[in-house]
Design a protein around this motif. Structure first.
Motif, short mmCIF file in Angstrom:
data_model
loop_
_atom_site.label_atom_id
_atom_site.label_comp_id
_atom_site.label_asym_id
_atom_site.label_seq_id
_atom_site.Cartn_x
_atom_site.Cartn_y
_atom_site.Cartn_z
N ASN A 32 0.83 -1.22 0.00
CA ASN A 32 0.00 0.00 0.00
C ASN A 32 0.86 1.26 0.00
O ASN A 32 0.34 2.36 0.11
CB ASN A 32 -0.92 0.01 1.24
CG ASN A 32 -0.16 0.18 2.55
OD1 ASN A 32 1.04 0.40 2.57
ND2 ASN A 32 -0.87 0.07 3.67
N ASP A 71 -5.67 -2.43 0.91
CA ASP A 71 -5.17 -3.52 1.75
C ASP A 71 -6.18 -4.64 1.87
O ASP A 71 -5.83 -5.83 1.83
CB ASP A 71 -4.82 -2.98 3.15
CG ASP A 71 -3.44 -2.36 3.18
OD1 ASP A 71 -2.51 -2.95 2.61
OD2 ASP A 71 -3.29 -1.29 3.79
N SER A 89 0.45 -4.50 7.29
CA SER A 89 0.54 -4.22 8.72
C SER A 89 -0.11 -5.37 9.50
O SER A 89 -1.18 -5.85 9.13
CB SER A 89 -0.21 -2.92 9.00
OG SER A 89 -0.69 -2.90 10.32
N ILE A 92 -3.73 -4.77 10.39
CA ILE A 92 -4.74 -5.03 9.36
C ILE A 92 -4.90 -6.54 9.15
O ILE A 92 -6.01 -7.05 9.00
CB ILE A 92 -4.36 -4.31 8.05
CG1 ILE A 92 -4.42 -2.79 8.28
CG2 ILE A 92 -5.26 -4.73 6.90
CD1 ILE A 92 -3.97 -1.94 7.11
N ASN A 145 7.03 -0.20 9.99
CA ASN A 145 6.16 0.90 9.59
C ASN A 145 6.56 2.07 10.48
O ASN A 145 6.95 3.12 10.01
CB ASN A 145 4.69 0.50 9.73
CG ASN A 145 3.74 1.52 9.10
OD1 ASN A 145 4.17 2.58 8.69
ND2 ASN A 145 2.46 1.22 9.04
N ARG A 148 3.42 5.36 15.51
CA ARG A 148 2.33 6.12 14.90
C ARG A 148 2.07 7.42 15.67
O ARG A 148 2.13 7.43 16.90
CB ARG A 148 1.08 5.24 14.80
CG ARG A 148 1.35 3.97 13.99
CD ARG A 148 0.12 3.11 13.80
NE ARG A 148 -0.80 3.66 12.83
CZ ARG A 148 -0.82 3.35 11.53
NH1 ARG A 148 0.05 2.49 11.04
NH2 ARG A 148 -1.71 3.89 10.73
N ARG A 169 -9.52 9.06 10.99
CA ARG A 169 -9.43 7.91 10.09
C ARG A 169 -8.53 6.87 10.74
O ARG A 169 -7.45 7.19 11.22
CB ARG A 169 -8.83 8.34 8.75
CG ARG A 169 -8.47 7.18 7.81
CD ARG A 169 -7.06 6.63 8.02
NE ARG A 169 -6.86 5.37 7.34
CZ ARG A 169 -5.70 4.71 7.29
NH1 ARG A 169 -4.63 5.20 7.88
NH2 ARG A 169 -5.62 3.56 6.68
N PRO A 171 -7.03 2.64 10.13
CA PRO A 171 -6.99 1.51 9.19
C PRO A 171 -8.01 0.45 9.60
O PRO A 171 -8.46 0.44 10.76
CB PRO A 171 -5.57 0.97 9.34
CG PRO A 171 -4.79 2.05 10.01
CD PRO A 171 -5.77 2.77 10.88
N TYR A 176 -7.56 -0.54 16.45
CA TYR A 176 -7.55 0.92 16.30
C TYR A 176 -8.89 1.52 16.72
O TYR A 176 -8.95 2.55 17.39
CB TYR A 176 -7.35 1.33 14.83
CG TYR A 176 -5.95 1.18 14.31
CD1 TYR A 176 -5.01 2.16 14.56
CD2 TYR A 176 -5.59 0.09 13.54
CE1 TYR A 176 -3.72 2.06 14.06
CE2 TYR A 176 -4.31 -0.02 13.03
CZ TYR A 176 -3.38 0.95 13.30
OH TYR A 176 -2.12 0.83 12.80
N PHE A 192 -5.86 2.79 3.54
CA PHE A 192 -4.88 3.83 3.26
C PHE A 192 -5.08 4.41 1.86
O PHE A 192 -4.86 5.60 1.64
CB PHE A 192 -3.44 3.31 3.43
CG PHE A 192 -2.43 4.41 3.32
CD1 PHE A 192 -2.40 5.44 4.25
CD2 PHE A 192 -1.52 4.44 2.27
CE1 PHE A 192 -1.48 6.48 4.14
CE2 PHE A 192 -0.60 5.48 2.15
CZ PHE A 192 -0.59 6.50 3.09
N GLU A 208 -3.74 8.89 11.86
CA GLU A 208 -2.53 8.62 12.62
C GLU A 208 -1.64 7.68 11.80
O GLU A 208 -2.13 6.72 11.22
CB GLU A 208 -2.86 8.07 14.01
CG GLU A 208 -3.93 7.01 14.09
CD GLU A 208 -3.39 5.68 13.66
OE1 GLU A 208 -3.89 5.15 12.64
OE2 GLU A 208 -2.47 5.16 14.32
N ASP A 234 3.94 -0.23 14.77
CA ASP A 234 3.37 -1.05 13.70
C ASP A 234 4.45 -1.50 12.73
O ASP A 234 5.37 -0.74 12.43
CB ASP A 234 2.35 -0.15 12.97
CG ASP A 234 1.51 -0.88 11.95
OD1 ASP A 234 1.41 -2.12 12.02
OD2 ASP A 234 0.94 -0.20 11.07
N PHE A 236 5.27 -4.14 9.02
CA PHE A 236 4.67 -4.79 7.84
C PHE A 236 5.22 -6.21 7.72
O PHE A 236 6.41 -6.40 7.49
CB PHE A 236 5.08 -4.05 6.56
CG PHE A 236 4.54 -2.65 6.41
CD1 PHE A 236 3.20 -2.43 6.12
CD2 PHE A 236 5.39 -1.55 6.49
CE1 PHE A 236 2.72 -1.14 5.92
CE2 PHE A 236 4.92 -0.26 6.29
CZ PHE A 236 3.57 -0.05 6.01
#
Ligand code: X2X
Length: 330
Positions: A32, A71, A89, A92, A145, A148, A169, A171, A176, A192, A208, A234, A236
């Motif tokens: 992403n 994603d 992530s 996710i 990542n 945050r 917003r 993910p 979250y 994202f 964030e 976070d 990946f």
């Protein structure tokens, strides 16, 4: 598209990759992240190194920046095998494998000193074991990542109370939503891929993300403030579709894992360097930074039983592994 049906290739048990013809295995890897983000840069470098090491026999084409969809889309593609490799992530990925969000517990990490030993050690191994059960393979070294940070366009976030009613917003990930609801914010789940436009059109007032994403995704163009919350760390995971992976010859697997894991270690250094350097750039691009008192945020979470709730969700086994690295969380 020349995608090799792996099961149909007659391959000796140990295949001498030097004897393969050009592009014997044409595969895809997606993410992403914008092309200038260290994740894309280092994944692309790994794919080039793999092509080189195999004399072009293993050609993994890169599809960064949500070219194959969001994603959520890419996660279903990698599950079906339509996409062979995907970095995502852990938070996710938790929509499929719940424990993968455990490293994203709010306000538990202070710096990288205990993150890499955890993620390269028992915590990472525990998570990868869970991923395996879902028919995916997570490679050994997670890419970074980062820590945050909350950004906003209207209000500045300084204390837990500033999050009240804040349309942020987040993910797609239950953790979250739960974290921001704990502060009585109004989280909206958006991939994202649509985040920049959601901020631009004020569907969300804030978001964030780590500094590297804020920079590469040009989120500073549509945000004014950045609170250094460091609320979540976070990473990946580099994932392979399990069936595709198991169908690859062992030496091809070996080369891919080696190059990807090396890329992850190199990528972490870039994110670390950017964490130190980007505050200046982003300030120059118009973001106003502020510090927060993380103890105040953490005590709010403690007072409403946030950690206890998530401990029950993750289970004692996973929680015990986490606490081994961060100390008792309650
Ligand atoms: O969607 C996000 O915010 C991002 C880019 O940080 C993740 O991949 C979780």
């Amino acid at each position: 598209m020349r995608v090799v049906a792996i099961g149909l290739i007659a391959t000796p048990a140990v295949l001498r990759v030097t004897r393969l013809h050009a592009a014997e295995f044409t595969l895809k890897a997606a993410n992403n992240s914008p092309v200038t983000h260290p994740l894309t840069i280092h994944m692309s470098a790994a794919m080039e190194a793999i092509r080189k090491e195999t004399n072009g026999a293993v050609d993994i084409q890169m599809f960064p920046n949500n070219q194959l969809g969001s994603d959520t889309d890419m996660l279903s593609q990698v599950r079906s095998g339509a996409l062979e490799f995907f970095t995502v992530s852990g938070l996710i990925l938790s929509t499929l494998v719940p424990t993968t969000s455990i490293n994203g517990m709010g306000f538990i990490w202070t710096n990288y000193d205990n993150i890499w030993p955890a993620m390269d050690g028992e915590l990472g191994a525990y998570i990868r074991g869970q991923v395996d059960k879902a028919g995916l393979v997570a490679f050994e070294h997670i890419f970074d990542n980062g820590f945050r940070q909350v950004t906003s366009s209207g209000r500045q976030i300084k204390s837990p109370d500033d999050l009240k009613g804040f349309k942020i917003r987040v993910p797609p990930s239950p953790l979250y939503t739960s974290l921001f609801k704990a502060f009585e914010a109004a989280p909206v789940t958006i991939n994202f891929a649509e985040t920049y436009s959601a901020l631009q059109t004020k569907v969300a007032e804030g978001q964030e993300n780590p500094l590297a994403i804020i920079e590469a995704g040009k989120l500073y163009e549509v945000q004014k403030y950045l609170a250094k919350t460091n609320h979540i760390w976070d990473g990946f995971w580099f994932l392979a579709n399990g069936k595709v992976w198991k169908g690859l010859p062992k030496d091809v697997q070996g080369i891919i894992s080696k190059k990807v894991n090396e890329a992850a270690l190199a990528q972490r250094k870039d994110i670390f360097a950017q964490n130190a350097s980007l505050e200046k750039n982003l300030t120059a691009q118009g973001l106003t930074f502020n510090d927060i008192n993380s103890a105040a945020f953490r005590s709010k979470l403690q007072s409403i039983g946030f950690y206890q709730e998530w401990k029950a969700k993750f289970g004692n086994e996973a929680w015990t592994v986490l606490e081994k690295y961060v100390g008792p969380i309650s």
